[in-house]
Design an enzyme around this catalytic site. Structure first.
Site, mmCIF file in Angstrom:
data_model
loop_
_atom_site.group_PDB
_atom_site.id
_atom_site.type_symbol
_atom_site.label_atom_id
_atom_site.label_comp_id
_atom_site.label_asym_id
_atom_site.label_seq_id
_atom_site.Cartn_x
_atom_site.Cartn_y
_atom_site.Cartn_z
ATOM 1 N N ASP A 1 0.860 -1.187 0.000
ATOM 2 C CA ASP A 1 0.000 0.000 0.000
ATOM 3 C C ASP A 1 0.896 1.237 0.000
ATOM 4 O O ASP A 1 1.489 1.582 1.019
ATOM 5 C CB ASP A 1 -0.917 -0.010 1.225
ATOM 6 N N GLY B 1 -3.570 -6.463 -4.217
ATOM 7 C CA GLY B 1 -4.372 -7.663 -4.009
ATOM 8 C C GLY B 1 -4.554 -8.544 -5.225
ATOM 9 O O GLY B 1 -5.182 -9.598 -5.125
ATOM 10 N N CYS C 1 -0.646 -13.064 -3.542
ATOM 11 C CA CYS C 1 -1.036 -11.994 -2.624
ATOM 12 C C CYS C 1 -2.407 -12.297 -2.025
ATOM 13 O O CYS C 1 -3.335 -12.661 -2.742
ATOM 14 C CB CYS C 1 -1.072 -10.656 -3.369
ATOM 15 N N ARG D 1 8.611 -4.978 6.061
ATOM 16 C CA ARG D 1 7.683 -4.451 5.065
ATOM 17 C C ARG D 1 6.268 -4.403 5.616
ATOM 18 O O ARG D 1 5.466 -3.583 5.191
ATOM 19 C CB ARG D 1 7.743 -5.328 3.819
#
Length: 338
Positions: free
Chosen positions: A121, A169, A174, A273
């Site tokens: 993000d 996504g 993911c 992360r």
């Protein structure tokens, strides 16, 4: 300076009294080039003297570097490789928003050509701060992301990003949407951000490339992403299948596969992360550990993929990516028709 021949070394290595100078090619008989020599001239010497390698010597008669015949062959076979004026392949590196003040200087010293802030993000103050710090200290291209809308694009571009990664996504490994409920359909996100990129270019005169990251499984998905406005693609799953991928090749049942896992998976343990702060126990995965079908050598597969892309572009009456984005007609279809 001299060159040791393996044959002489094997014959004499058991004699501790033997001096190294007795089985080295003396400098006076050495074929070499001087620092500053052009690559074409170095290759001419290689071919003229039928050498596999040519040492390049500096003004103090010290070894500066080697020029290899195999590199000439590689450059000739891969004319579209991304390299600089000295024929060195360009290298990019991922950074995060935590230790960039230590990592970026080390990467610059190592010779990196481009940087990219890697995050699930990217629409965040942390990325803005990272971009502003890197841009104020170094003159190097820096990408940012990932984002899925025009607001995120504009925010990161205003902070100094040189290219933007689009997609949350949609990757094959993911699970951000399942875990956090955020993300957006890759096609919708890409079309929205491409419009924002074009509007920004019209407003400022600056064209900021966008990368489609996630959702590419089949070759035709690449052409779709390019037609929707992407300038380049992130293809982790695609490249993970090949011999050149560093992961193991395994046999499961009657099929050969390659290991593949996400940076947000427990296996990667890249918690910097995805740090949530607080207790070490407060962690959850945003990626999975999986396998992809083994596909052999990259070059063979890549040639086929590029052939498909060219063929699709021709069907759309386009011979450049710009024409493809202008002329391709994209139609929404149902899952049943697929």
């Amino acid at each position: 300076l001299g060159i040791v021949t393996s044959r002489d070394y094997r014959a004499e290595k058991d004699d501790p009294a033997m001096k190294i100078g007795t089985f080295m090619t003396p400098f006076s008989k050495l074929i070499y080039g001087r620092s500053g020599i052009s690559l074409s001239e170095a290759n001419r010497i290689l071919w003229e003297h039928k050498l596999n390698s040519l040492p390049i010597i500096d003004a103090d008669d010290r070894l500066a570097y080697f020029v290899f015949r195999k590199d000439y062959d590689s450059h000739r076979k891969n004319p579209d490789e991304l390299s600089d004026a000295t024929k060195k392949l360009l290298v990019g590196a991922g950074i995060n928003t935590r230790d960039y003040k230590e990592r970026v200087p080390a990467l610059i010293e190592a010779g990196v050509d481009a940087l990219c802030i890697d995050s699930s993000d990217g629409y965040s103050e942390w990325q803005r701060e990272t971009l502003e710090w890197v841009k104020s200290h170094y003159n190097i291209p820096v990408g940012a992301g990932n984002i899925v809308d025009s607001e995120g694009f504009r925010y990161l571009v205003d902070a100094g990003a040189d290219f933007i990664k689009v997609g949350i996504g949609g990757g094959s490994i993911c699970i951000t949407r399942e875990q956090k409920g955020i993300g957006r359909g890759q096609a919708t996100a890409l079309i929205d951000v491409a419009r924002a990129r074009d509007a920004y270019c019209k407003e400022t005169g600056l064209y900021v490339p966008i990368c489609s990251d996630g959702g590419i499984v089949h070759d035709y998905h690449m052409t779709l992403a390019l037609a929707m406005g992407a300038d380049f693609l992130m293809m982790g799953r695609y490249f993970a299948r090949f011999d050149e991928s560093p992961t193991q090749t395994l046999r499961i049942g009657n099929n050969y596969v390659k290991e593949y896992w996400g940076e947000g998976s427990n296996r990667a343990k890249n918690w910097q992360r995805y740090d949530m702060g607080g207790s070490e126990a407060l962690k959850f995965e945003e990626g999975v550990d999986s396998y992809v079908p083994y596909a052999g050598k990259m070059k063979d597969n890549l040639d086929i993929t590029l052939g498909k892309i060219r063929a699709t572009m021709c069907s759309c009456g386009a011979i450049t990516l710009e024409e493809l984005q202008q002329r391709a007609k994209i139609t929404l279809v149902s899952s049943t028709s697929i």
